[in-house]
Design a protein around this motif. Structure first.
Motif, PDB file in Angstrom:
ATOM      1  N   GLY A  60       0.237  10.916  -5.069  1.00 27.20           N
ATOM      2  CA  GLY A  60       0.821  11.835  -4.048  1.00 27.20           C
ATOM      3  C   GLY A  60       0.210  13.440  -4.180  1.00 27.20           C
ATOM      4  N   GLN A  61      -0.237  13.923  -5.303  1.00 25.44           N
ATOM      5  CA  GLN A  61      -0.578  15.091  -5.670  1.00 25.44           C
ATOM      6  C   GLN A  61      -1.642  15.676  -4.535  1.00 25.44           C
ATOM      7  OE1 GLN A  61      -1.375  15.523  -9.625  1.00 25.44           O
ATOM      8  NE2 GLN A  61       0.460  14.507 -10.369  1.00 25.44           N
ATOM      9  N   SER A  62      -1.685  16.688  -4.136  1.00 22.82           N
ATOM     10  CA  SER A  62      -2.674  17.301  -3.281  1.00 22.82           C
ATOM     11  C   SER A  62      -3.713  17.646  -4.232  1.00 22.82           C
ATOM     12  CB  SER A  62      -2.050  18.591  -2.354  1.00 22.82           C
ATOM     13  OG  SER A  62      -1.625  19.608  -3.168  1.00 22.82           O
ATOM     14  N   LEU A  63      -5.057  17.699  -3.433  1.00 21.47           N
ATOM     15  CA  LEU A  63      -6.156  18.170  -4.265  1.00 21.47           C
ATOM     16  C   LEU A  63      -6.270  19.721  -4.199  1.00 21.47           C
ATOM     17  CD1 LEU A  63      -8.770  15.696  -3.186  1.00 21.47           C
ATOM     18  CD2 LEU A  63      -7.339  15.686  -5.167  1.00 21.47           C
ATOM     19  N   ALA A  64      -6.873  20.395  -5.217  1.00 23.41           N
ATOM     20  CA  ALA A  64      -7.173  21.710  -5.141  1.00 23.41           C
ATOM     21  C   ALA A  64      -8.170  22.309  -4.358  1.00 23.41           C
ATOM     22  CB  ALA A  64      -6.915  22.328  -6.515  1.00 23.41           C
ATOM     23  N   ALA A  66       0.868  -1.454   0.023  1.00 17.43           N
ATOM     24  CA  ALA A  66      -0.122   0.160  -0.213  1.00 17.43           C
ATOM     25  C   ALA A  66       0.895   1.232   0.144  1.00 17.43           C
ATOM     26  CB  ALA A  66      -0.770   0.135   1.215  1.00 17.43           C
ATOM     27  N   PRO A  67       0.270   2.386  -0.609  1.00 16.62           N
ATOM     28  CA  PRO A  67       1.102   3.762  -0.660  1.00 16.62           C
ATOM     29  C   PRO A  67       1.523   4.210   0.778  1.00 16.62           C
ATOM     30  CG  PRO A  67      -0.630   3.689  -2.466  1.00 16.62           C
ATOM     31  CD  PRO A  67      -0.627   2.555  -1.406  1.00 16.62           C
ATOM     32  N   GLU A  68       2.734   4.216   1.067  1.00 10.94           N
ATOM     33  CA  GLU A  68       3.240   4.594   2.390  1.00 10.94           C
ATOM     34  C   GLU A  68       2.352   5.964   2.823  1.00 10.94           C
ATOM     35  OE1 GLU A  68       7.211   4.864   2.952  1.00 10.94           O
ATOM     36  OE2 GLU A  68       7.494   2.773   2.413  1.00 10.94           O
ATOM     37  N   ALA A  69       2.059   7.060   1.935  1.00 11.66           N
ATOM     38  CA  ALA A  69       1.597   8.243   2.068  1.00 11.66           C
ATOM     39  C   ALA A  69       0.227   8.078   2.763  1.00 11.66           C
ATOM     40  CB  ALA A  69       1.709   9.138   0.948  1.00 11.66           C
ATOM     41  N   LEU A  70      -0.621   7.111   2.167  1.00 14.81           N
ATOM     42  CA  LEU A  70      -1.916   6.850   2.370  1.00 14.81           C
ATOM     43  C   LEU A  70      -1.854   6.118   3.649  1.00 14.81           C
ATOM     44  CD1 LEU A  70      -4.854   6.863   1.604  1.00 14.81           C
ATOM     45  CD2 LEU A  70      -4.438   4.416   0.582  1.00 14.81           C
ATOM     46  N   VAL A  71      -1.071   5.295   4.084  1.00 11.41           N
ATOM     47  CA  VAL A  71      -0.965   4.505   5.305  1.00 11.41           C
ATOM     48  C   VAL A  71      -0.837   5.750   6.420  1.00 11.41           C
ATOM     49  CG1 VAL A  71       0.379   2.876   6.720  1.00 11.41           C
ATOM     50  CG2 VAL A  71      -0.033   2.393   4.261  1.00 11.41           C
ATOM     51  N   SER A  72       0.251   6.508   6.174  1.00 15.58           N
ATOM     52  CA  SER A  72       0.457   7.762   7.171  1.00 15.58           C
ATOM     53  C   SER A  72      -0.925   8.454   7.413  1.00 15.58           C
ATOM     54  CB  SER A  72       1.636   8.289   6.838  1.00 15.58           C
ATOM     55  OG  SER A  72       1.724   9.476   7.856  1.00 15.58           O
ATOM     56  N   SER A  88     -27.747   7.318  -4.483  1.00 18.15           N
ATOM     57  CA  SER A  88     -28.286   7.575  -3.049  1.00 18.15           C
ATOM     58  C   SER A  88     -28.380   9.144  -2.773  1.00 18.15           C
ATOM     59  CB  SER A  88     -27.144   6.853  -2.186  1.00 18.15           C
ATOM     60  OG  SER A  88     -27.464   7.196  -0.844  1.00 18.15           O
ATOM     61  N   LYS A  89     -29.351   9.540  -2.198  1.00 22.50           N
ATOM     62  CA  LYS A  89     -29.650  10.920  -1.673  1.00 22.50           C
ATOM     63  C   LYS A  89     -29.481  11.141  -0.125  1.00 22.50           C
ATOM     64  CE  LYS A  89     -33.557  11.304  -4.981  1.00 22.50           C
ATOM     65  NZ  LYS A  89     -33.298   9.744  -5.621  1.00 22.50           N
ATOM     66  N   THR A  90     -28.651  10.211   0.375  1.00 25.52           N
ATOM     67  CA  THR A  90     -28.285  10.445   1.842  1.00 25.52           C
ATOM     68  C   THR A  90     -26.638  10.933   2.031  1.00 25.52           C
ATOM     69  OG1 THR A  90     -27.660   8.063   2.232  1.00 25.52           O
ATOM     70  CG2 THR A  90     -30.063   8.808   2.553  1.00 25.52           C
ATOM     71  N   GLY A  91     -26.461  11.425   2.979  1.00 22.74           N
ATOM     72  CA  GLY A  91     -25.097  11.849   3.221  1.00 22.74           C
ATOM     73  C   GLY A  91     -24.327  12.429   2.295  1.00 22.74           C
ATOM     74  N   LYS A  92     -24.655  13.652   1.780  1.00 25.05           N
ATOM     75  CA  LYS A  92     -24.450  14.354   0.791  1.00 25.05           C
ATOM     76  C   LYS A  92     -22.906  14.938   1.166  1.00 25.05           C
ATOM     77  CE  LYS A  92     -26.865  13.637  -2.881  1.00 25.05           C
ATOM     78  NZ  LYS A  92     -26.654  12.869  -3.939  1.00 25.05           N
ATOM     79  N   GLN A  93     -22.823  15.092   2.375  1.00 27.75           N
ATOM     80  CA  GLN A  93     -21.775  15.921   3.056  1.00 27.75           C
ATOM     81  C   GLN A  93     -20.801  14.845   3.811  1.00 27.75           C
ATOM     82  OE1 GLN A  93     -20.574  18.565   1.995  1.00 27.75           O
ATOM     83  NE2 GLN A  93     -22.366  18.888   0.668  1.00 27.75           N
ATOM     84  N   ARG A  94     -21.064  13.610   3.647  1.00 31.40           N
ATOM     85  CA  ARG A  94     -19.956  12.671   4.229  1.00 31.40           C
ATOM     86  C   ARG A  94     -18.931  12.232   3.351  1.00 31.40           C
ATOM     87  NH1 ARG A  94     -23.955   8.848   8.136  1.00 31.40           N
ATOM     88  NH2 ARG A  94     -25.245  10.471   8.767  1.00 31.40           N
ATOM     89  N   MET A  95     -18.808  11.188   3.130  1.00 26.61           N
ATOM     90  CA  MET A  95     -17.456  10.883   2.177  1.00 26.61           C
ATOM     91  C   MET A  95     -17.942  11.843   0.687  1.00 26.61           C
ATOM     92  SD  MET A  95     -15.635   7.191   2.517  1.00 26.61           S
ATOM     93  CE  MET A  95     -17.320   6.135   2.234  1.00 26.61           C
ATOM     94  N   HIS A  96     -19.112  11.728   0.474  1.00 29.57           N
ATOM     95  CA  HIS A  96     -19.605  12.295  -0.829  1.00 29.57           C
ATOM     96  C   HIS A  96     -19.110  13.839  -1.050  1.00 29.57           C
ATOM     97  CE1 HIS A  96     -22.039  13.055  -4.502  1.00 29.57           C
ATOM     98  NE2 HIS A  96     -22.214  11.771  -4.729  1.00 29.57           N
ATOM     99  N   GLY A  97     -18.982  14.240   0.047  1.00 27.36           N
ATOM    100  CA  GLY A  97     -18.766  15.730  -0.143  1.00 27.36           C
ATOM    101  C   GLY A  97     -17.211  16.021  -0.583  1.00 27.36           C
ATOM    102  N   ALA A  98     -16.231  14.807  -0.780  1.00 31.67           N
ATOM    103  CA  ALA A  98     -14.818  15.125  -1.154  1.00 31.67           C
ATOM    104  C   ALA A  98     -14.636  14.549  -2.216  1.00 31.67           C
ATOM    105  CB  ALA A  98     -14.027  14.845  -0.023  1.00 31.67           C
ATOM    106  N   VAL A  99     -15.826  13.715  -3.163  1.00 29.09           N
ATOM    107  CA  VAL A  99     -15.469  13.227  -4.336  1.00 29.09           C
ATOM    108  C   VAL A  99     -15.281  14.212  -5.291  1.00 29.09           C
ATOM    109  CG1 VAL A  99     -16.430  11.526  -6.106  1.00 29.09           C
ATOM    110  CG2 VAL A  99     -16.768  11.175  -3.769  1.00 29.09           C
ATOM    111  N   VAL A 117     -10.797  10.986   4.524  1.00 26.16           N
ATOM    112  CA  VAL A 117     -10.550   9.920   3.893  1.00 26.16           C
ATOM    113  C   VAL A 117     -10.376   9.655   2.606  1.00 26.16           C
ATOM    114  CG1 VAL A 117     -10.833   7.387   3.833  1.00 26.16           C
ATOM    115  CG2 VAL A 117     -11.071   8.694   5.972  1.00 26.16           C
ATOM    116  N   VAL A 118     -11.365  10.314   1.825  1.00 31.11           N
ATOM    117  CA  VAL A 118     -11.612  10.373   0.389  1.00 31.11           C
ATOM    118  C   VAL A 118     -10.526  11.544  -0.215  1.00 31.11           C
ATOM    119  CG1 VAL A 118     -12.967  11.161  -1.442  1.00 31.11           C
ATOM    120  CG2 VAL A 118     -14.021  10.130   0.542  1.00 31.11           C
ATOM    121  N   MET A 119      -9.966  12.428   0.370  1.00 29.29           N
ATOM    122  CA  MET A 119      -9.133  13.261  -0.055  1.00 29.29           C
ATOM    123  C   MET A 119      -7.771  12.268  -0.032  1.00 29.29           C
ATOM    124  SD  MET A 119     -10.023  16.570   1.774  1.00 29.29           S
ATOM    125  CE  MET A 119      -8.676  17.492   1.250  1.00 29.29           C
ATOM    126  N   ALA A 120      -7.632  11.474   0.943  1.00 31.48           N
ATOM    127  CA  ALA A 120      -6.246  10.803   1.040  1.00 31.48           C
ATOM    128  C   ALA A 120      -6.219   9.893  -0.079  1.00 31.48           C
ATOM    129  CB  ALA A 120      -6.061  10.247   2.515  1.00 31.48           C
TER     130      ALA A 120
END
Length: 393
Positions: free
Chosen positions: A379-383, A72-78, A297-308, A368-371
């Motif tokens: 390893g690039q960061s998201l804008a 697994a990618p070390e940066a993701l593990v960290s 799905s219409k639930t949880g729009k700001q849970r993981m879905h908010g960072a997709v 978690v999604v961003m990582a």
């Protein structure tokens, strides 16, 4: 005796010198002194004996080298470890690469409350029945007021005097996209109850995933109550819960969090979603249907879905438990994240008990999604992750 042995071993004709040599060898093997026999009339240099080529060959298989597992990618593990470490609460995270097979987890083996995440296993059981010809999505169903459960059940507004006439397919869609408890419980009864779902989980080897007794009994026990049919109407359940002594409520809450009857390990859920994506649980048609329904799905729009980010696909199922003061017994999001380059990931973020605010819980899930996205992009960061602090349930 020696001549007999040579005749039995070599039934074909040999020149006399060669026969003499073999005869001498046979006599020697029988204990005779052959020196005199060799000296008399023996040629100085015997000719080599032509032998027939063997009519067979031996092939020794060489096993292929065992492929080395992809790390697994070390940066993701960290990053996953840091997100868990900095969060105040009982939380478990698991990320499974469906293409490469590696898993990153933090507290991925602890059993945490699923709540409505468990609707996934009901849906899979229904579709497994469909694949085996035991039901059709077009099969008619009538919902009546006797089907009412607890909490979130938007279908209740559609149930009139003669009931609501619908189908198995519509119940499945409502249960997954709206997290409708009444629709889910009706599907559960249609396939034979909790035992049928537990059997599916066992047959498919999904690991440490429990399935509870159904919405009514599960929520009643979590609150410290025994189920009564009148709890399904109005706010009767909420009023009965409010009348309980606070100590009774706390004890029931603590019992549920410590050993949830619907508990599951995040790593097991991520593994089950990976199996689903690879087509190992259902037929292709049912697999595509389920993942497509999860994506709508219409639930949880700001849970993981908010960072997709744009261009990625995401199908998921949320789960939210009862509150006690500032604590919540289960605040979850699990799903499949698909990148534009074809890579896909199964992710489970489960918060079993926390006093953190809803925006802070959402920030953990989005982190978690961003990582994962950053790891997939080398390893690039998201804008921008589209993070929001608006509360939602």
């Amino acid at each position: 005796m020696g001549l007999y042995l040579v005749t039995q071993i070599l039934p074909f004709h040999l020149p006399k010198p060669a026969a003499a040599i073999l005869l001498a060898a046979a006599l020697c093997a029988c204990g005779h002194d052959t020196r005199t026999h060799i000296a008399i009339g023996a040629p100085a240099a015997p000719r080599p004996i032509p032998m027939p080529s063997p009519a067979y060959s031996v092939v020794i298989p060489v096993p292929a080298p065992t492929p080395r597992p992809i790390r697994a990618p070390e940066a993701l593990v960290s990053n996953i470890s840091m997100l868990t470490r900095n969060f105040n609460g009982r939380v478990g995270i698991a990320v499974r690469s469906i293409d490469q097979g590696w898993t990153v987890d933090s507290n991925g083996d602890i059993r945490l409350p699923q709540q409505s995440v468990s609707k996934l296993w009901v849906a899979m059981t229904v579709l497994d029945y469909r694949d085996s010809g035991r039901l059709r999505l077009e099969d008619p169903v009538v919902l009546t007021k006797d089907d009412f459960t607890l909490f979130h059940q938007p279908v209740a507004a559609l149930i009139k005097g003669d009931g609501y006439h619908t189908t198995i397919g519509e119940l499945l869609h409502r249960a997954l996209t709206m997290s409708d408890n009444t629709c889910n419980d009706r599907l559960l009864r249609y396939v034979g109850g909790p035992a049928a779902v537990r059997d599916f989980i066992r047959r498919k080897g999904l690991g440490d995933i429990r399935f509870g007794p159904g919405e009514k009994l599960l929520q009643s026990a979590t609150a410290g109550l025994e189920w009564k049919p009148e709890f399904a109407f109005g706010n009767a359940f909420t009023r009965a819960r409010a009348r309980l002594p606070q100590t009774a409520r706390i004890q029931a809450f603590e019992r549920y969090v410590a050993d949830p009857p619907d508990g599951a390990a995040p790593e097991a859920i991520a593994g089950a979603l990976a199996k689903l994506k690879r087509g190992e649980l259902l037929s292709k048609d049912s697999t595509d249907l389920l993942i497509g329904t999860m994506e709508s799905s219409k639930t949880g729009k700001q849970r993981m879905h908010g960072a997709v980010p744009a261009g990625w696909s995401f199908g998921h199922k949320t789960g939210t438990g009862q509150d006690l003061g500032s604590r919540t017994a289960g605040y979850n999001d699990v799903g499949l994240l698909m990148a534009p380059d074809g890579h896909s990931y199964a992710i489970a973020v489960m918060i079993g008990d926390t006093p953190k605010s809803i925006p802070e819980r959402q920030a953990l899930m989005q982190g978690v999604v961003m990582a994962v996205v950053a790891s997939n992009n080398g390893g690039q960061s998201l804008a921008s992750a589209g993070r929001s602090t608006a509360p939602e349930r």
